[in-house]
Design a protein around this motif. Structure first.
Motif, PDB file in Angstrom:
ATOM      1  N   ILE A   1     -34.530  18.304  41.210  1.00  0.00           N
ATOM      2  CA  ILE A   1     -34.050  18.266  42.596  1.00  0.00           C
ATOM      3  C   ILE A   1     -34.086  16.838  43.120  1.00  0.00           C
ATOM      4  CG2 ILE A   1     -34.546  18.969  44.981  1.00  0.00           C
ATOM      5  CD1 ILE A   1     -35.497  21.684  43.774  1.00  0.00           C
ATOM      6  N   ARG A   2     -35.191  16.114  42.877  1.00  0.00           N
ATOM      7  CA  ARG A   2     -35.280  14.720  43.332  1.00  0.00           C
ATOM      8  C   ARG A   2     -34.176  13.868  42.708  1.00  0.00           C
ATOM      9  NH1 ARG A   2     -40.844  15.707  42.771  1.00  0.00           N
ATOM     10  NH2 ARG A   2     -40.835  14.770  40.700  1.00  0.00           N
ATOM     11  N   ARG A   3     -33.932  14.060  41.410  1.00  0.00           N
ATOM     12  CA  ARG A   3     -32.904  13.284  40.706  1.00  0.00           C
ATOM     13  C   ARG A   3     -31.516  13.572  41.288  1.00  0.00           C
ATOM     14  NH1 ARG A   3     -34.300  14.565  35.967  1.00  0.00           N
ATOM     15  NH2 ARG A   3     -32.843  16.266  35.674  1.00  0.00           N
ATOM     16  N   ILE A   4     -31.204  14.832  41.542  1.00  0.00           N
ATOM     17  CA  ILE A   4     -29.898  15.192  42.110  1.00  0.00           C
ATOM     18  C   ILE A   4     -29.742  14.596  43.503  1.00  0.00           C
ATOM     19  CG2 ILE A   4     -28.498  17.108  42.977  1.00  0.00           C
ATOM     20  CD1 ILE A   4     -29.656  18.771  40.619  1.00  0.00           C
ATOM     21  N   VAL A   5     -30.775  14.715  44.323  1.00  0.00           N
ATOM     22  CA  VAL A   5     -30.712  14.167  45.679  1.00  0.00           C
ATOM     23  C   VAL A   5     -30.535  12.656  45.623  1.00  0.00           C
ATOM     24  CG1 VAL A   5     -32.039  13.783  47.799  1.00  0.00           C
ATOM     25  CG2 VAL A   5     -31.963  16.052  46.756  1.00  0.00           C
ATOM     26  N   ASN A   6     -31.287  11.977  44.758  1.00  0.00           N
ATOM     27  CA  ASN A   6     -31.170  10.523  44.640  1.00  0.00           C
ATOM     28  C   ASN A   6     -29.785  10.122  44.135  1.00  0.00           C
ATOM     29  OD1 ASN A   6     -33.772  10.074  45.540  1.00  0.00           O
ATOM     30  ND2 ASN A   6     -34.635   9.978  43.488  1.00  0.00           N
ATOM     31  N   ASP A   7     -29.265  10.827  43.155  1.00  0.00           N
ATOM     32  CA  ASP A   7     -27.939  10.510  42.607  1.00  0.00           C
ATOM     33  C   ASP A   7     -26.848  10.705  43.640  1.00  0.00           C
ATOM     34  OD1 ASP A   7     -29.085   9.849  40.198  1.00  0.00           O
ATOM     35  OD2 ASP A   7     -28.390  11.642  39.137  1.00  0.00           O
ATOM     36  N   THR A   8     -26.921  11.771  44.413  1.00  0.00           N
ATOM     37  CA  THR A   8     -25.883  12.014  45.410  1.00  0.00           C
ATOM     38  C   THR A   8     -26.024  11.064  46.595  1.00  0.00           C
ATOM     39  OG1 THR A   8     -27.164  13.793  46.414  1.00  0.00           O
ATOM     40  CG2 THR A   8     -25.512  14.429  44.789  1.00  0.00           C
ATOM     41  N   ALA A   9     -27.245  10.630  46.895  1.00  0.00           N
ATOM     42  CA  ALA A   9     -27.450   9.690  47.988  1.00  0.00           C
ATOM     43  C   ALA A   9     -26.930   8.289  47.623  1.00  0.00           C
ATOM     44  CB  ALA A   9     -28.936   9.601  48.354  1.00  0.00           C
TER      45      ALA A   9
ATOM     46  N   ASP B   1     -38.749  20.474  50.797  1.00  0.00           N
ATOM     47  CA  ASP B   1     -38.748  20.131  52.223  1.00  0.00           C
ATOM     48  C   ASP B   1     -38.097  18.769  52.472  1.00  0.00           C
ATOM     49  OD1 ASP B   1     -39.975  22.506  52.867  1.00  0.00           O
ATOM     50  OD2 ASP B   1     -41.980  21.623  53.088  1.00  0.00           O
ATOM     51  N   GLU B   2     -38.417  17.793  51.634  1.00  0.00           N
ATOM     52  CA  GLU B   2     -37.870  16.448  51.803  1.00  0.00           C
ATOM     53  C   GLU B   2     -36.379  16.397  51.478  1.00  0.00           C
ATOM     54  OE1 GLU B   2     -40.362  14.071  49.313  1.00  0.00           O
ATOM     55  OE2 GLU B   2     -42.034  14.117  50.738  1.00  0.00           O
ATOM     56  N   SER B   3     -35.924  17.248  50.597  1.00  0.00           N
ATOM     57  CA  SER B   3     -34.527  17.221  50.175  1.00  0.00           C
ATOM     58  C   SER B   3     -33.639  18.110  51.031  1.00  0.00           C
ATOM     59  CB  SER B   3     -34.412  17.671  48.717  1.00  0.00           C
ATOM     60  OG  SER B   3     -34.725  19.055  48.623  1.00  0.00           O
ATOM     61  N   LYS B   4     -34.224  18.944  51.843  1.00  0.00           N
ATOM     62  CA  LYS B   4     -33.514  19.898  52.678  1.00  0.00           C
ATOM     63  C   LYS B   4     -32.847  21.003  51.859  1.00  0.00           C
ATOM     64  CE  LYS B   4     -32.950  16.551  56.299  1.00  0.00           C
ATOM     65  NZ  LYS B   4     -32.059  15.719  57.048  1.00  0.00           N
ATOM     66  N   VAL B   5     -33.224  21.141  50.598  1.00  0.00           N
ATOM     67  CA  VAL B   5     -32.767  22.266  49.789  1.00  0.00           C
ATOM     68  C   VAL B   5     -33.523  23.486  50.283  1.00  0.00           C
ATOM     69  CG1 VAL B   5     -32.841  23.278  47.473  1.00  0.00           C
ATOM     70  CG2 VAL B   5     -32.221  20.888  47.768  1.00  0.00           C
ATOM     71  N   THR B   6     -32.837  24.582  50.464  1.00  0.00           N
ATOM     72  CA  THR B   6     -33.515  25.753  51.001  1.00  0.00           C
ATOM     73  C   THR B   6     -33.664  26.875  49.988  1.00  0.00           C
ATOM     74  OG1 THR B   6     -31.429  26.510  51.913  1.00  0.00           O
ATOM     75  CG2 THR B   6     -32.868  25.243  53.370  1.00  0.00           C
ATOM     76  N   SER B   7     -32.936  26.829  48.887  1.00  0.00           N
ATOM     77  CA  SER B   7     -33.165  27.790  47.809  1.00  0.00           C
ATOM     78  C   SER B   7     -32.478  27.302  46.545  1.00  0.00           C
ATOM     79  CB  SER B   7     -32.676  29.192  48.180  1.00  0.00           C
ATOM     80  OG  SER B   7     -31.279  29.256  48.137  1.00  0.00           O
ATOM     81  N   PHE B   8     -32.884  27.856  45.438  1.00  0.00           N
ATOM     82  CA  PHE B   8     -32.299  27.512  44.150  1.00  0.00           C
ATOM     83  C   PHE B   8     -32.590  28.645  43.194  1.00  0.00           C
ATOM     84  CE2 PHE B   8     -36.523  25.772  44.521  1.00  0.00           C
ATOM     85  CZ  PHE B   8     -37.147  26.235  43.387  1.00  0.00           C
TER      86      PHE B   8
END
Length: 88
Positions: free
Chosen positions: A71-79, A40-47
């Motif tokens: 997922i958190r690591r990918i979101v943080n890295d891309t941010a 929910d926090e990452s806005k990922v909707t499926s994987f």
């Protein structure tokens, strides 16, 4: 290829279909709550995820937590922007 292409944006993560043993059931439920919050926090909707063992990852609390951490690591890295050496 961006994060949104890697992790498709459709809603609904796979949840366990088989009941886990009682003690592990509570831990599994907590792991899934953590994963849902992360999604929910990452806005990922499926994987998609797969297991290397006979047991489904969706029934393993540690595997569910590892997916949330990934997922958190990918979101943080891309941010934070691109990593590595800048182009010359």
């Amino acid at each position: 290829m961006g994060l949104r292409n890697i992790l498709s944006r459709r809603r609904k993560a796979t949840e366990p279909s088989v009941a886990a043993p009682a003690g592990e059931g509570v831990e599994l439920e907590a792991a899934w709550a953590e994963l849902r919050q992360t999604v929910d926090e990452s806005k990922v909707t499926s994987f998609r995820a797969c297991s290397r063992t006979e047991r489904s990852w969706a029934e393993d609390p540690e595997a569910v937590r590892q997916i949330a951490a990934t997922i958190r690591r990918i979101v943080n890295d891309t941010a934070d922007g691109p990593k590595g050496n800048p182009a010359r």
